[in-house]
Design an enzyme around this catalytic site. Structure first.
Site, mmCIF file in Angstrom:
data_model
loop_
_atom_site.group_PDB
_atom_site.id
_atom_site.type_symbol
_atom_site.label_atom_id
_atom_site.label_comp_id
_atom_site.label_asym_id
_atom_site.label_seq_id
_atom_site.Cartn_x
_atom_site.Cartn_y
_atom_site.Cartn_z
ATOM 1 N NE ARG A 1 72.548 45.723 61.605
ATOM 2 C CZ ARG A 1 72.227 45.447 63.085
ATOM 3 N NH1 ARG A 1 71.579 46.883 62.610
ATOM 4 N NH2 ARG A 1 72.202 44.679 63.271
ATOM 5 N N PRO B 1 61.050 49.536 63.944
ATOM 6 C CG PRO B 1 60.397 49.650 60.778
ATOM 7 C CD PRO B 1 61.567 48.898 61.990
ATOM 8 C CD GLU B 2 59.365 52.060 69.053
ATOM 9 O OE1 GLU B 2 58.241 52.562 70.527
ATOM 10 O OE2 GLU B 2 60.853 52.426 69.025
#
Ligand code: ZN
Length: 266
Positions: A105, A2-3
């Site tokens: 992750r 996510p940015e």
């Protein structure tokens, strides 16, 4: 990962529902944080980090890293594949609504800090590209300071500009008609201005579309963002350029998958 637009979307959506809620229980097998009894006062964002101001002068920082999600609801919710399996933390509020931190992750993190530590934590973080401090003059100065850096490498540096990542750097370079492999010093003043405006435009569009969801990113209600159909190059290697029809090139640049149109970008 996510940015800025994805984290900003979450910030806006969580800021509508969380302030005023009091944490009744906090369950996590990964994070041991004394959160019970604290109230959420506000939700903010700096770079790619969510900032929850809590009662008692404490601040909870959340970084989603690669695959983190924050999903708020009244029922178990979250990861599209297996919500329970990837839930790393559950906040239960006094009205029994819950906030789930899911992370396939496991690179994402929660960190509780004293509010006085915040300036130190963000001391090295670069300018927010949608803040008024990010002027064309500021951007010109950054490029002048690092003339030998490739433009993509420069834009990805979180200590220079905060919140840009692989997706929006590739998209901004396309928007400006500039190849991401160009050296900063090779850009003409008109190209620097085009790139500056393209960065702002693509971030604003992505926020309006609630972010890019390929696999893992979810909005605060668990829904995907709507930006993918608006991407011009990112994730479109070998597909036709939407502007000129030429196949989009995908290369590796400093280990990062990088996409550009060989005809539209000089
Ligand atoms: Zn093209």
């Amino acid at each position: 990962m996510p940015e800025l637009p994805e984290v900003e979307t979450l910030k806006r959506e969580l800021a509508r529902v969380l302030p005023g809620r009091k944490i009744k229980a906090f369950q996590s097998d990964k994070f041991d944080l004394p959160l019970v009894g604290r109230k959420i006062i506000s939700v903010d964002r700096r770079a790619k980090i969510l900032i929850f101001t809590l009662s008692g002068k404490l601040t909870l920082l959340v970084h989603l890293k690669m695959t983190g999600q924050l999903v708020y609801g009244k029922i178990m919710g979250g990861h599209p594949e297996d919500p329970a399996k990837y839930t790393r933390a559950i906040f239960t509020f006094t009205d029994n609504s819950q906030l789930f931190f899911n992370d396939l992750r496991k690179f994402g993190w929660l960190r509780l800090v004293d509010e006085t530590e915040l300036p130190q934590i963000f001391a090295e973080t670069g300018v927010e590209p949608l803040a008024k401090q990010f002027t064309l003059a500021h951007f010109q100065d950054l490029l002048a300071r690092y003339p030998k850096r490739k433009i993509k490498q420069l834009l990805l540096d979180q200590n220079l500009i905060a919140g840009l990542g692989n997706i929006y750097v590739d998209e901004a370079c396309f928007g400006a008609g500039i190849r991401p492999t160009r050296l900063a010093k090779s850009l003409a003043p008109s190209e620097i201005a085009r790139l500056y405006h393209a960065i702002i435009a693509v971030l604003k569009l992505a926020i309006q579309k609630k972010g890019t969801s390929f696999r893992n990113y979810r909005r605060a209600g668990g829904e995907p963002g709507g930006m993918v159909p608006h991407l011009q190059v990112y994730g479109r290697g070998k597909k036709e350029c939407k502007v000129c029809g030429q196949p989009i090139e995908k290369i590796k640049l400093h280990g990062r998958g990088t996409h550009y149109c060989p005809r539209c970008q000089k």
